[in-house]
Design a protein around this motif. Sequence first.
Motif, PDB file in Angstrom:
ATOM      1  N   ILE A  39      49.917  79.519  45.961  1.00 16.29           N
ATOM      2  CA  ILE A  39      49.150  80.053  44.840  1.00 16.29           C
ATOM      3  C   ILE A  39      47.981  80.825  45.433  1.00 16.29           C
ATOM      4  CG2 ILE A  39      47.682  79.396  42.882  1.00 16.29           C
ATOM      5  CD1 ILE A  39      49.554  76.660  43.108  1.00 16.29           C
ATOM      6  N   GLN A  41      44.262  83.372  44.680  1.00 21.88           N
ATOM      7  CA  GLN A  41      43.185  83.676  43.745  1.00 21.88           C
ATOM      8  C   GLN A  41      42.299  84.758  44.332  1.00 21.88           C
ATOM      9  OE1 GLN A  41      40.404  80.431  42.866  1.00 21.88           O
ATOM     10  NE2 GLN A  41      40.342  81.125  40.736  1.00 21.88           N
ATOM     11  N   ALA A  46      41.687  85.100  38.356  1.00 24.37           N
ATOM     12  CA  ALA A  46      42.463  83.922  37.992  1.00 24.37           C
ATOM     13  C   ALA A  46      43.441  83.504  39.090  1.00 24.37           C
ATOM     14  CB  ALA A  46      43.234  84.195  36.704  1.00 24.37           C
ATOM     15  N   LEU A  47      43.948  82.305  38.951  1.00 22.36           N
ATOM     16  CA  LEU A  47      44.990  81.807  39.835  1.00 22.36           C
ATOM     17  C   LEU A  47      46.292  82.553  39.582  1.00 22.36           C
ATOM     18  CD1 LEU A  47      44.339  77.993  39.329  1.00 22.36           C
ATOM     19  CD2 LEU A  47      43.692  79.341  41.345  1.00 22.36           C
ATOM     20  N   TRP A  49      50.398  82.102  40.694  1.00 28.84           N
ATOM     21  CA  TRP A  49      51.462  81.407  41.397  1.00 28.84           C
ATOM     22  C   TRP A  49      52.335  82.408  42.140  1.00 28.84           C
ATOM     23  CZ3 TRP A  49      56.830  81.710  40.643  1.00 28.84           C
ATOM     24  CH2 TRP A  49      57.580  80.757  41.357  1.00 28.84           C
ATOM     25  N   LEU A  52      57.660  78.823  45.383  1.00 28.19           N
ATOM     26  CA  LEU A  52      57.890  77.381  45.457  1.00 28.19           C
ATOM     27  C   LEU A  52      59.156  77.127  46.263  1.00 28.19           C
ATOM     28  CD1 LEU A  52      57.798  74.816  42.525  1.00 28.19           C
ATOM     29  CD2 LEU A  52      59.859  75.052  43.917  1.00 28.19           C
ATOM     30  N   TYR A  60      61.912  79.694  44.751  1.00 26.48           N
ATOM     31  CA  TYR A  60      61.584  80.439  43.552  1.00 26.48           C
ATOM     32  C   TYR A  60      60.383  81.330  43.856  1.00 26.48           C
ATOM     33  CZ  TYR A  60      64.436  76.788  41.449  1.00 26.48           C
ATOM     34  OH  TYR A  60      65.459  75.930  41.163  1.00 26.48           O
ATOM     35  N   TYR A  61      60.428  82.543  43.317  1.00 23.03           N
ATOM     36  CA  TYR A  61      59.376  83.515  43.611  1.00 23.03           C
ATOM     37  C   TYR A  61      58.824  84.132  42.333  1.00 23.03           C
ATOM     38  CZ  TYR A  61      61.258  83.363  48.383  1.00 23.03           C
ATOM     39  OH  TYR A  61      61.687  82.967  49.623  1.00 23.03           O
ATOM     40  N   THR A  63      58.110  86.810  39.867  1.00 24.19           N
ATOM     41  CA  THR A  63      58.937  87.975  39.548  1.00 24.19           C
ATOM     42  C   THR A  63      58.297  89.261  40.058  1.00 24.19           C
ATOM     43  OG1 THR A  63      59.783  86.862  37.578  1.00 24.19           O
ATOM     44  CG2 THR A  63      59.995  89.264  37.676  1.00 24.19           C
ATOM     45  N   TYR A  96      46.233  79.311  48.483  1.00 21.55           N
ATOM     46  CA  TYR A  96      46.344  77.853  48.463  1.00 21.55           C
ATOM     47  C   TYR A  96      47.805  77.426  48.573  1.00 21.55           C
ATOM     48  CZ  TYR A  96      41.725  77.840  46.109  1.00 21.55           C
ATOM     49  OH  TYR A  96      40.397  77.990  45.762  1.00 21.55           O
TER      50      TYR A  96
ATOM     51  N   TYR B  86      42.421  76.161  33.877  1.00 22.55           N
ATOM     52  CA  TYR B  86      43.642  76.956  33.889  1.00 22.55           C
ATOM     53  C   TYR B  86      44.816  76.119  33.392  1.00 22.55           C
ATOM     54  CZ  TYR B  86      41.139  80.237  36.924  1.00 22.55           C
ATOM     55  OH  TYR B  86      40.235  81.129  37.443  1.00 22.55           O
ATOM     56  N   GLY B  94      62.290  79.721  36.451  1.00 24.17           N
ATOM     57  CA  GLY B  94      61.734  79.001  37.593  1.00 24.17           C
ATOM     58  C   GLY B  94      60.377  79.498  38.030  1.00 24.17           C
ATOM     59  N   ASN B  95      59.832  80.498  37.307  1.00 22.50           N
ATOM     60  CA  ASN B  95      58.470  80.931  37.583  1.00 22.50           C
ATOM     61  C   ASN B  95      57.481  79.887  37.069  1.00 22.50           C
ATOM     62  OD1 ASN B  95      58.563  83.846  38.614  1.00 22.50           O
ATOM     63  ND2 ASN B  95      59.942  83.903  36.881  1.00 22.50           N
ATOM     64  N   HIS B  96      56.297  79.865  37.656  1.00 24.06           N
ATOM     65  CA  HIS B  96      55.241  78.934  37.246  1.00 24.06           C
ATOM     66  C   HIS B  96      53.937  79.704  37.015  1.00 24.06           C
ATOM     67  CE1 HIS B  96      58.129  76.129  38.932  1.00 24.06           C
ATOM     68  NE2 HIS B  96      57.424  75.114  38.487  1.00 24.06           N
ATOM     69  N   PHE B  98      50.297  81.004  35.701  1.00 23.96           N
ATOM     70  CA  PHE B  98      49.054  80.422  35.207  1.00 23.96           C
ATOM     71  C   PHE B  98      48.529  81.270  34.044  1.00 23.96           C
ATOM     72  CE2 PHE B  98      47.763  77.114  38.138  1.00 23.96           C
ATOM     73  CZ  PHE B  98      48.513  77.373  39.280  1.00 23.96           C
ATOM     74  N   GLY B  99      47.755  80.632  33.195  1.00 21.99           N
ATOM     75  CA  GLY B  99      46.987  81.369  32.212  1.00 21.99           C
ATOM     76  C   GLY B  99      45.830  82.078  32.903  1.00 21.99           C
ATOM     77  N   GLY B 100      45.147  82.922  32.160  1.00 24.66           N
ATOM     78  CA  GLY B 100      44.063  83.703  32.729  1.00 24.66           C
ATOM     79  C   GLY B 100      42.781  82.914  32.974  1.00 24.66           C
TER      80      GLY B 100
END
Lengths: 118, 107
Positions: A39, A41, A46-47, A49, A52, A60-61, A63, A96, B86, B94-96, B98-100
Amino acid sequence: QVTLRESGPALVKPTQTLTLTCTFSGFSLSTSGMCVSWIRQPPGKALEWLALIDWDDDKYYSTSLKTRLTISKDTSKNQVVLTMTNMDPVDTATYYCARTRLRYFDYWGQGTLVTVSS
Amino acid sequence: SSELTQDPAVSVALGQTVRITCQGDSLRSYYASWYQQKPGQAPVLVIYGKNNRPSGIPDRFSGSSSGNTASLTITGAQAEDEADYYCNSRDSSGNHPFGGGTKLTVL
């Protein structure tokens, strides 16, 4: 006690490839259900992702970044490696790694700041 | 869509209750997890699953979900709760994402 630590270069030049290593302890990535994510930043933002890898070596990547990312693991060394190609100044960020279980990130490293500049 | 939307900023008076929301299509199928991040620190997981708190997270933090909206509620906000929050959830690919993020100010 679960710990994760990111390592890699603090400075990379545009167009170069970034290689980051996550070294962890307190769990095994060969245990069913265990995963590690990357992850990032950007400063003040914002964070995001990135990728994984799971215990079964499924990957998994993001997109939007999948063409530039590769994630891999070395279970014997308790390490996960992320490579990102064609680095650009907009990729400047704190990166991270985080242990991932059942879709949540329960332990995080302290992060490593990567600056992209010529 | 894998996007998660949060209000940029929310404020709450000390000791009062505040709800931080997260909207996204993926929340109809998957629970959100919530992370607290203070300046200069790594994020910390505060809520996961239906409404689970990791060890060490005060019980004033709780989570809920309805339709495409997940919520993090802090009941009796404390000064130390001032932080960025967040949400995150996986999607069917399979994406993860985050919100803003939501910046919480405790007045």
